[in-house]
Design a protein around this motif. Structure first.
Motif, PDB file in Angstrom:
ATOM      1  N   ASN C  24       0.766  -1.245   0.000  1.00 27.68           N
ATOM      2  CA  ASN C  24       0.000   0.000   0.000  1.00 27.68           C
ATOM      3  C   ASN C  24       0.794   1.292   0.000  1.00 27.68           C
ATOM      4  O   ASN C  24       0.449   2.230  -0.698  1.00 27.68           O
ATOM      5  CB  ASN C  24      -0.989   0.013   1.165  1.00 27.68           C
ATOM      6  CG  ASN C  24      -1.998   1.141   1.025  1.00 27.68           C
ATOM      7  OD1 ASN C  24      -2.668   1.260   0.003  1.00 27.68           O
ATOM      8  ND2 ASN C  24      -2.109   1.982   2.036  1.00 27.68           N
ATOM      9  N   LEU C 206     -10.538  -8.002  -6.824  1.00 27.55           N
ATOM     10  CA  LEU C 206     -11.494  -6.947  -6.501  1.00 27.55           C
ATOM     11  C   LEU C 206     -12.094  -6.446  -7.819  1.00 27.55           C
ATOM     12  O   LEU C 206     -13.280  -6.167  -7.925  1.00 27.55           O
ATOM     13  CB  LEU C 206     -10.778  -5.761  -5.823  1.00 27.55           C
ATOM     14  CG  LEU C 206     -10.643  -5.729  -4.303  1.00 27.55           C
ATOM     15  CD1 LEU C 206     -10.046  -4.393  -3.860  1.00 27.55           C
ATOM     16  CD2 LEU C 206     -11.979  -5.943  -3.592  1.00 27.55           C
ATOM     17  N   PHE C 207     -11.235  -6.338  -8.789  1.00 30.30           N
ATOM     18  CA  PHE C 207     -11.614  -5.926 -10.138  1.00 30.30           C
ATOM     19  C   PHE C 207     -10.400  -6.214 -11.010  1.00 30.30           C
ATOM     20  O   PHE C 207      -9.289  -6.395 -10.498  1.00 30.30           O
ATOM     21  CB  PHE C 207     -11.952  -4.428 -10.201  1.00 30.30           C
ATOM     22  CG  PHE C 207     -10.850  -3.541  -9.691  1.00 30.30           C
ATOM     23  CD1 PHE C 207     -10.795  -3.187  -8.347  1.00 30.30           C
ATOM     24  CD2 PHE C 207      -9.839  -3.101 -10.532  1.00 30.30           C
ATOM     25  CE1 PHE C 207      -9.763  -2.396  -7.855  1.00 30.30           C
ATOM     26  CE2 PHE C 207      -8.803  -2.307 -10.053  1.00 30.30           C
ATOM     27  CZ  PHE C 207      -8.756  -1.962  -8.708  1.00 30.30           C
ATOM     28  N   ALA C 234      -5.346   5.245 -13.119  1.00 35.46           N
ATOM     29  CA  ALA C 234      -4.223   6.023 -12.593  1.00 35.46           C
ATOM     30  C   ALA C 234      -3.350   5.126 -11.701  1.00 35.46           C
ATOM     31  O   ALA C 234      -2.137   5.031 -11.898  1.00 35.46           O
ATOM     32  CB  ALA C 234      -4.724   7.237 -11.826  1.00 35.46           C
ATOM     33  N   LYS C 235      -3.994   4.476 -10.730  1.00 34.93           N
ATOM     34  CA  LYS C 235      -3.212   3.583  -9.859  1.00 34.93           C
ATOM     35  C   LYS C 235      -3.202   2.187 -10.476  1.00 34.93           C
ATOM     36  O   LYS C 235      -3.714   1.213  -9.919  1.00 34.93           O
ATOM     37  CB  LYS C 235      -3.813   3.570  -8.447  1.00 34.93           C
ATOM     38  CG  LYS C 235      -3.632   4.917  -7.761  1.00 34.93           C
ATOM     39  CD  LYS C 235      -4.238   4.957  -6.355  1.00 34.93           C
ATOM     40  CE  LYS C 235      -4.268   6.396  -5.851  1.00 34.93           C
ATOM     41  NZ  LYS C 235      -4.942   6.558  -4.556  1.00 34.93           N
ATOM     42  N   ARG C 237      -1.087   0.112 -10.683  1.00 38.50           N
ATOM     43  CA  ARG C 237      -0.406  -0.924  -9.897  1.00 38.50           C
ATOM     44  C   ARG C 237      -1.396  -1.854  -9.217  1.00 38.50           C
ATOM     45  O   ARG C 237      -1.085  -3.006  -8.913  1.00 38.50           O
ATOM     46  CB  ARG C 237       0.525  -0.300  -8.873  1.00 38.50           C
ATOM     47  CG  ARG C 237       0.004   0.181  -7.709  1.00 38.50           C
ATOM     48  CD  ARG C 237      -0.767   0.895  -6.977  1.00 38.50           C
ATOM     49  NE  ARG C 237      -0.286   0.748  -5.590  1.00 38.50           N
ATOM     50  CZ  ARG C 237       0.705   1.487  -5.072  1.00 38.50           C
ATOM     51  NH1 ARG C 237       1.255   2.430  -5.770  1.00 38.50           N
ATOM     52  NH2 ARG C 237       1.094   1.273  -3.827  1.00 38.50           N
ATOM     53  N   LEU C 238      -2.631  -1.312  -8.920  1.00 35.12           N
ATOM     54  CA  LEU C 238      -3.635  -2.137  -8.244  1.00 35.12           C
ATOM     55  C   LEU C 238      -3.960  -3.370  -9.091  1.00 35.12           C
ATOM     56  O   LEU C 238      -4.190  -4.461  -8.563  1.00 35.12           O
ATOM     57  CB  LEU C 238      -4.917  -1.335  -7.997  1.00 35.12           C
ATOM     58  CG  LEU C 238      -4.769  -0.070  -7.143  1.00 35.12           C
ATOM     59  CD1 LEU C 238      -6.099   0.686  -7.119  1.00 35.12           C
ATOM     60  CD2 LEU C 238      -4.333  -0.422  -5.720  1.00 35.12           C
TER      61      LEU C 238
ATOM     62  N   TYR D   8      -1.024  10.062  -6.962  1.00 32.40           N
ATOM     63  CA  TYR D   8      -1.614   8.718  -7.070  1.00 32.40           C
ATOM     64  C   TYR D   8      -0.523   7.661  -7.140  1.00 32.40           C
ATOM     65  O   TYR D   8      -0.648   6.687  -7.860  1.00 32.40           O
ATOM     66  CB  TYR D   8      -2.600   8.618  -8.249  1.00 32.40           C
ATOM     67  CG  TYR D   8      -2.145   9.288  -9.526  1.00 32.40           C
ATOM     68  CD1 TYR D   8      -2.476  10.611  -9.805  1.00 32.40           C
ATOM     69  CD2 TYR D   8      -1.378   8.595 -10.474  1.00 32.40           C
ATOM     70  CE1 TYR D   8      -2.060  11.226 -10.982  1.00 32.40           C
ATOM     71  CE2 TYR D   8      -0.955   9.206 -11.644  1.00 32.40           C
ATOM     72  CZ  TYR D   8      -1.295  10.526 -11.883  1.00 32.40           C
ATOM     73  OH  TYR D   8      -0.878  11.139 -13.037  1.00 32.40           O
ATOM     74  N   GLY D  11      -1.239   3.563  -2.523  1.00 29.06           N
ATOM     75  CA  GLY D  11      -2.540   2.896  -2.562  1.00 29.06           C
ATOM     76  C   GLY D  11      -3.661   3.761  -2.025  1.00 29.06           C
ATOM     77  O   GLY D  11      -4.199   4.612  -2.727  1.00 29.06           O
ATOM     78  N   LYS D 235     -18.409  -4.624  -9.186  1.00 27.55           N
ATOM     79  CA  LYS D 235     -18.403  -4.571  -7.719  1.00 27.55           C
ATOM     80  C   LYS D 235     -18.476  -3.110  -7.285  1.00 27.55           C
ATOM     81  O   LYS D 235     -17.566  -2.567  -6.640  1.00 27.55           O
ATOM     82  CB  LYS D 235     -17.156  -5.264  -7.167  1.00 27.55           C
ATOM     83  CG  LYS D 235     -17.200  -6.768  -7.427  1.00 27.55           C
ATOM     84  CD  LYS D 235     -15.956  -7.490  -6.916  1.00 27.55           C
ATOM     85  CE  LYS D 235     -15.969  -8.928  -7.433  1.00 27.55           C
ATOM     86  NZ  LYS D 235     -14.720  -9.674  -7.121  1.00 27.55           N
ATOM     87  N   LEU D 238     -17.459  -1.334  -3.998  1.00 22.59           N
ATOM     88  CA  LEU D 238     -16.108  -0.888  -3.645  1.00 22.59           C
ATOM     89  C   LEU D 238     -16.051   0.637  -3.615  1.00 22.59           C
ATOM     90  O   LEU D 238     -15.364   1.243  -2.794  1.00 22.59           O
ATOM     91  CB  LEU D 238     -15.081  -1.414  -4.657  1.00 22.59           C
ATOM     92  CG  LEU D 238     -14.984  -2.940  -4.782  1.00 22.59           C
ATOM     93  CD1 LEU D 238     -14.028  -3.301  -5.917  1.00 22.59           C
ATOM     94  CD2 LEU D 238     -14.503  -3.570  -3.472  1.00 22.59           C
TER      95      LEU D 238
END
Lengths: 340, 340, 340, 340
Positions: C24, C206-207, C234-235, C237-238, D8, D11, D235, D238
């Protein structure tokens, strides 16, 4: 080789050419802001008894359909049409190219009914599906058939009840309105649809279609859409002059009547020979079902389109007549038919 | 009131009308598959010495631009144009409506240069920005100016080096090519651009533009795009007949020369009166900068467009001549000018 | 009320959450240029034995479909799909909104065959119709069915012969690949399609969906399209972290196997009660056909979707299991079923 | 290397992760119809004192912009934005890809004014040009600047008088609202715009933006548009969980205050060293103008973006702080700065 391929094989009726010649050197404003266009619009409004209608003259049918449908629909909305509809079959996805889905349904004879529409509505009730909003019909249809007044009244009611727009493609509206079996008037069409167009290209004009918008909610800024879609003709007067000539008297309907008469001659002759038809058409497109050897023999002297393969031995062809179809060519065809 | 508003105020040159009359009752195939269209294409290819070019005849300039640009670009790609370019100013966002951005740049005289293009490329190097891919120029430009051969060669080189397409809007190509100051030939245009169009509407035709695609990579399936965008004319022969007439001999260029001669007469007269011009144009659009009271007086007898407000007291107007401009009207204007 | 409505009712597998927590506070570059994304891509390429594949991680299935299809097709080109396909039924016209038609065909079980494709090709041979170019299939399908290896080989061959692209929507690819009846590997999918995606959202993430492009011709500038369609997270990395976790060992397939096991328990129980199914599914969606009173009783304790009305008295419902389905809930359902 | 590249890079705030963990195994309905989303919407409506607002939670800023703008505009309508606006510079033509032009104007500081808007309106009065309809502003802007209440009131009035929509991109709205120089409240934003979004991604959420539609005319069927554009997250809960956590108390604003505090520390330190700034920003983006050798030295220890080349020797860089920026890293940077 004489062609019964379509109703746009020749140029224009002589009166149209004369009108263009007569006005040729007059200077007019461009982009359909000229007085000929104003005159044409006035004549049309009078003929349909709708002074409140907005009329726009465009060059071709696909152009009208894609401009109107994309203007009338919000992004998530779709058009409903018969699977034989022009927008589904013959416009290279012009409607989809503007972002809208065309939901199709099988029909018996190219005509939509309230039951068919209801079925589409029933299967599109979720926000995960497009929202059906515009019902697209043609009169006459791509299969030469017609809507009776009571059929159109019923469609109109179905659309009103379900908050749908009813759009009528009148590429061959002339032929439809003068058909022996027709009981609709131009005024009826204007009162029973949200918008429709009167086809000129296939009925004596060099080119041209008159889009009529009756529903106030659809009128605003329409000229922007025409320009944006590349349909605003610089020498817009050309459309005005042609529609003025077609509607200053009965020319438009005379030309359509001639086309139908020629078609009925063909129809009767084919019927007498015992042939059946794909549809019972009283307009300028006839769809006889013929044995393949007959199709072959006809093709040695005449051009026409194949409509549908029926089975191994039989094919439905399309014969189209127009304002330009000479009776002598029809008679000759009929004589030839007798020999085959 | 005589109009110098634009070059599409009248119908067509008499030879065009005669050609349409002469061929009127001939049956031809539709959608530009007729032999007149074939003839016209052959003539054009010969004239530009490019047997390998693909040519498509369309109805109007906006239609050509939106069809070509959306066909040539991938979704993430954009066109570069002068801020005065037709696609930026006078097409109601037709290009954007097909999904593509138009990146504009200020110019002195309506013309792009390799420096201006390079500046755009330098500021669009990220995948978070559209990818410039097509350079759009007009010849003559919207401000009446011309590209010289060396200028076009330089643009061509810049585009080749940067993997860009060069597209030339030739709505007024006739006037450009016959200008006293022009040193480009039609063959040069074909060799130095990836695609361009030859404008018919503004140079003697009733309507019509000939899109020429020289770059092999851009040719495939182009007719699909035309149909999809509503631009495939049913009676395509009308375009073939007109372009055949314009190019079977020197008619196209004769008409353009006449337009230019009329424009030069106006230009000289205005210059003699001491007026300056927005641009130094040698083509059929002239942009004199006039005191407002002069503008007012001219407007009492002539129609024309306001091009740009210069300051509180001065305005640049646009005077346009064409194949149809009668010398007597030009003389009359010049005489009137002397009195003001 | 326990839900068998779909496979996206819960968050994510615990290892996914832990991976997100662990990483995180690390700073990474955005827009999927981070090293987690690079690792995830490397793992995926290894798993499918295609070092040459281009992989892009996106957020959701509709986003992948509309971005890929609009990137892969030229404007006049269309996608072919089953009438039950997600792009036809559950994406609110997302494909059409990018300008492309979706040509649909009825199927028995949600699967396309070369015969069905050929029929579409045979009826789309004119430039007046869209050009079919991309075949869209899902594995598993929207009706829970699977393509066997020989079926996919046949489709691949059909597409290659007809110059079509084969695109596979793998929203539920996990469930398909671990099915008892499956004989395809991830490597096969990569070798037999032009592009496909591996669904994460429905299988423990999660997605996230991993789009794999194998056909070189489709790779260029793809990131531009993702950004242009709003799909470049944008993130980013998730997505990388999640796919890394799913594919660093066998987690992805474990989760899918669990989902299938739960589904088979349901299937067997329903079968024992004598119920038939809409399709013979070996994956995580089951479609039992039940008497309406049974449907009603189940609905008092469980959530599920109605799939199709069979007749006045019978309805097919959809029961979906996932990585999150607890065996105890399945057992409870089975027990309840015995009482009804 | 520590990064000040953007907001960004990390996390999410720990409370966000905890909320996701806590709710992870709960079953919820999909596509944002879950109760967390309902709770989040209720909290937001309360905070902005607009019970009548429609709120939609989406994943990212480009997605929000393209969905909203294409939903709010008719085909011929365009958006107006600063030339530095996100929709013009950093979305790969996402707006144009939906068919709409973005009319840009130079600004001093990234902010639009009624004069700039009026200039655009004055130059777009013809139906041959797109119709400006939506004014796009960002708060804080791409250059870190803010709109004061009186400035927003003036824009609101200008838009109302000219029948324009005012849309505010709030990717960094948190930072704007808690700035020392801000005098706007969330309620003001809701009352002075037709729609706006509250950025979550850049202010503590893993991802997420809350689009708020205040103008009744823009609300209808909005969920269709979200799905059609690929933005309806399966989802959806979220997003609800994250926004609920951010707005159940003051967390959203606390995080923004922290970001600003860190930014102000940097700003003061840079100012003390005598550096000037591209804009006077009181928010989490700072744009110091530095000698190139200083830029080089900073780049040896820190990541950041180059904003603009000022001249041969000077460059403006962008330093961004966020909820995740540790004070110790800021102090270290300041110390390092003193040595350079």
């Amino acid at each position: 080789m004489y062609s019964f391929k379509n109703d746009y094989s020749e140029g224009a009726h002589e009166r149209i050419l004369n009108a263009l010649i007569k006005t040729n050197y007059e200077q007019t404003d461009g982009y359909s802001t000229d007085e000929y266009t104003e005159n044409a619009k006035a004549l049309l409004k009078k003929k349909m008894c709708r002074e409140d209608a907005d009329i726009h003259l465009l060059v071709g049918g696909t152009q009208v359909n894609l401009t109107a449908i994309s203007a009338f629909l919000r992004p998530h909305q779709a058009a409903i049409g018969a699977d034989t509809s022009h927008i589904n079959c013959h416009e290279t996805g012009a409607i989809e190219a503007t972002g809208h889905k065309v939901i199709t349904t099988k029909t018996d004879d190219g005509k939509l009914t309230k039951e068919l529409i209801q079925r589409v509505l029933d299967s599109h009730e979720s926000e995960h599906m497009v929202q059906p909003k515009l019902v697209y019909i043609s009169n006459s249809t791509e299969l030469g058939t017609l809507y009776t007044k009571s059929e159109l009244v019923e469609l109109h009611r179905c659309c009103t009840e379900n908050n749908l727009l009813l759009f009528l493609d009148g590429a061959r509206l002339g032929s439809a309105l003068v058909s022996e079996e027709n009981d609709l008037t131009l005024e009826d069409i204007a009162n029973l649809t949200d918008a429709f167009y009167i086809g000129g290209t296939k009925n004596g004009a060099l080119f041209g279609e008159a889009l009529v918008i009756c529903n106030d909610a659809l009128k605003e800024d329409f000229r922007y859409y025409i320009k944006q879609k590349g349909g605003l003709l610089a020498k817009g007067r050309l459309l005005g002059i042609q529609f003025e000539e077609l509607f200053k008297d009965d020319l438009y309907f005379e030309l359509a009547r001639h086309a139908n008469e020629m078609a009925i001659l063909l129809k009767n002759a084919l019927r007498e020979k015992g042939y059946k038809f794909l549809t019972n058409s009283s307009t300028n497109q006839q769809f006889p079902i013929l044995p393949n050897n007959v199709v072959k023999m006809i093709s040695e002297k005449y051009s026409f389109n194949i409509e549908r393969i029926i089975d191994e031995d039989t094919t439905a062809i399309r014969l189209v007549t127009s304002w330009a179809t000479k009776k002598e060519n029809v008679i000759e065809f009929i004589e030839y038919l007798k020999c085959i």
